[in-house]
Design an enzyme around this catalytic site. Structure first.
Site, short mmCIF file in Angstrom:
data_model
loop_
_atom_site.label_atom_id
_atom_site.label_comp_id
_atom_site.label_asym_id
_atom_site.label_seq_id
_atom_site.Cartn_x
_atom_site.Cartn_y
_atom_site.Cartn_z
CG HIS A 236 5.31 -14.90 17.38
ND1 HIS A 236 5.95 -16.03 16.97
CD2 HIS A 236 4.10 -14.57 16.52
CE1 HIS A 236 5.18 -16.32 15.94
NE2 HIS A 236 4.13 -15.43 15.58
CG ASP A 237 5.37 -9.94 20.58
OD1 ASP A 237 4.62 -9.22 20.26
OD2 ASP A 237 6.49 -10.08 20.03
#
Ligand code: RIB
Ligand code: CA
Length: 307
Positions: A236-237
């Site tokens: 995600h990040d």
């Protein structure tokens, strides 16, 4: 040599935050001026200590400012069940020797933006509490923010914190609402990106032997849980950081994005309206597709920058 993009990195490490931080710090494209911590995956003491531990591990001295200990109007509901009790899985980092700077996140962001000749972009990989608090406190400095790229939400209203709310938005929906209505140039990197471009077992085997940072990531990934990624590690990040490094990895669409904040079962749900009839009120670009091969190529290229 391309001029580096100046960046403030707001984060809640967090296993996937750690990978994103390494990509930002070791990329040739970004110049991370400041790191601010925000309560999210685990409490503020741990995310801040984790940030200092990671920087020392990476051999970097980027200034770190401690941020919000809780969401704007709610109690913190952390994700320690995903990231481990202190937030970095089972990797045994030495206690940090460095300290945070004196100023808190909001004041540190203010100083950087006020003193910068050029606009600065923000990468946010945790709840949006710090950024919302900043623009509430210093609205006149919004024009010094080039763009805000944030990890949050989902394309189809599915969540990972609740059946409807993605974690970063679900932890602090009021902050997200402020950001969505802020008029800032926004890019949303929703959950589907990190679930599509996740590191599979073969990737992790390769990451493990790249260098000392890869070996550490492999330990973190052993305990990183994500209901949508059974065998591997969601990204995600690091997808979010990658957008600023190499935007052409993504397809984006303009949308009118809102967040539900009334306390119902659907609190924190993000609704993306891509319809043409809403074109006059579109408030952000949303990443709708990621080129997985290009993302992983970028990741391994950056890992190759680490000796
Ligand atoms: O929903 C995923 C997001 O929540 C990621 O930023 C992860 O680190 C957690 O903060
Ligand atoms: Ca995060």
């Amino acid at each position: 040599m391309q001029k580096k993009i100046p960046v403030i990195f707001d984060t809640d490490p967090g296993i996937d935050d750690s990978v994103a931080l390494a990509m930002a710090l070791f990329s040739e494209e970004l110049d991370v001026k400041l790191i601010t911590t925000v309560a999210g995956n685990v409490g503020i003491d741990n995310v801040t200590s984790n940030t200092l531990k990671l920087l020392e591990f990476f051999g970097r001295t980027t200034p770190v400012a401690r941020g919000a200990a809780s969401p704007l109007k709610r109690k913190l509901e952390d994700a320690s069940w995903v990231h481990g009790s202190f937030g970095l899985g089972e990797y045994d980092f030495p206690e940090p020797r460095t300290q945070v700077i004196e100023k808190n996140a909001v004041e540190a962001i203010r100083d950087i933006l006020k003193n910068s000749e050029e606009k600065i972009s923000i990468i946010a990989t945790g709840p949006l509490t710090n950024i919302a608090a900043f623009i509430l406190t210093y609205p006149k400095l919004k024009n010094k923010i080039d763009k805000l790229i944030f990890m949050g939400g989902s394309l189809d209203g599915v969540g990972n914190k609740t059946p409807y709310a993605e974690f970063n938005i679900g932890v602090d929906p009021e902050a997200a609402d402020i950001i969505f209505k802020s008029g800032l140039e926004l890019v949303m990197c929703p959950m589907e990106m990190g679930h599509t471009a996740y590191f599979n077992k073969r990737d992790i085997a390769r990451i493990k032997v790249t260098n000392y940072v890869g070996a550490m990531f492999e330990v973190l990934f052993r305990t990183y849980k994500d209901n949508h990624v059974k065998n591997g590690a969601a990204t995600h990040d690091s997808c979010t950081a990658s957008y600023l490094i190499e935007p052409k990895i993504f397809k984006t669409k303009r949308a009118y994005v809102t967040v539900e904040i009334i306390d119902t079962v659907k609190t924190g749900i993000v609704v993306c309206d891509f319809s043409k009839k809403s074109r006059d009120i579109y408030n952000m670009s949303v990443c709708t597709k990621i080129n997985v091969v290009k993302f992983k190529k970028l990741f391994f290229t950056i890992m190759g920058n680490i000796d």
